[in-house]
Motif scaffolding. Structure first.
Motif, short mmCIF file in Angstrom:
data_model
loop_
_atom_site.label_atom_id
_atom_site.label_comp_id
_atom_site.label_asym_id
_atom_site.label_seq_id
_atom_site.Cartn_x
_atom_site.Cartn_y
_atom_site.Cartn_z
N MET A 1 0.84 -1.17 0.00
CA MET A 1 0.00 0.00 0.00
C MET A 1 0.89 1.24 0.00
O MET A 1 1.60 1.46 -0.94
N PHE A 2 0.89 2.03 1.05
CA PHE A 2 1.73 3.22 1.14
C PHE A 2 3.01 2.88 1.88
O PHE A 2 3.02 2.08 2.78
N THR A 3 4.07 3.53 1.48
CA THR A 3 5.33 3.32 2.18
C THR A 3 5.85 4.65 2.68
O THR A 3 5.54 5.71 2.12
N ARG A 4 6.64 4.58 3.72
CA ARG A 4 7.22 5.77 4.31
C ARG A 4 8.32 6.29 3.39
O ARG A 4 9.07 5.50 2.82
N PRO A 5 8.42 7.60 3.21
CA PRO A 5 9.48 8.14 2.34
C PRO A 5 10.86 7.75 2.84
O PRO A 5 11.07 7.53 4.02
N ALA A 6 11.81 7.66 1.92
CA ALA A 6 13.19 7.32 2.27
C ALA A 6 13.76 8.40 3.19
O ALA A 6 13.48 9.58 3.01
N ALA A 9 15.35 11.50 1.70
CA ALA A 9 14.46 12.32 0.88
C ALA A 9 13.64 13.32 1.69
O ALA A 9 13.20 14.32 1.15
N SER A 10 13.45 13.06 2.99
CA SER A 10 12.58 13.95 3.75
C SER A 10 13.03 14.08 5.22
O SER A 10 12.41 13.50 6.10
N PRO A 11 14.06 14.84 5.47
CA PRO A 11 14.55 14.98 6.84
C PRO A 11 13.52 15.62 7.77
O PRO A 11 13.48 15.31 8.96
N ILE A 12 12.68 16.50 7.26
CA ILE A 12 11.66 17.12 8.09
C ILE A 12 10.65 16.07 8.56
O ILE A 12 10.28 16.02 9.73
N TYR A 13 10.23 15.20 7.64
CA TYR A 13 9.30 14.12 8.00
C TYR A 13 9.92 13.22 9.06
O TYR A 13 9.28 12.87 10.05
#
Length: 56
Positions: A1-6, A9-13
């Protein structure tokens, strides 16, 4: 389904996940569980004495 961003790629996340937990991931899991429960509860019930697919 959905995966968490690498992570790269997203230090804020990643920082938000560290501070508050993976709220989006938790919401996705709960949505999937709710979807499965709804499918099970809304599926047509078959009585043991009825043949599957036979109209009532």
């Amino acid at each position: 389904m959905f995966t968490r961003p690498a992570p790269a790629a997203s230090p804020i996340y990643d920082q938000l996940v560290e501070e508050h937990g993976d709220v989006l991931g938790d919401a996705r899991k709960l949505a999937e569980i709710t979807h499965q429960q709804a499918e099970r509860l809304l599926a047509p019930a078959h009585h043991p004495d009825e043949a599957p697919g036979r109209p009532e």
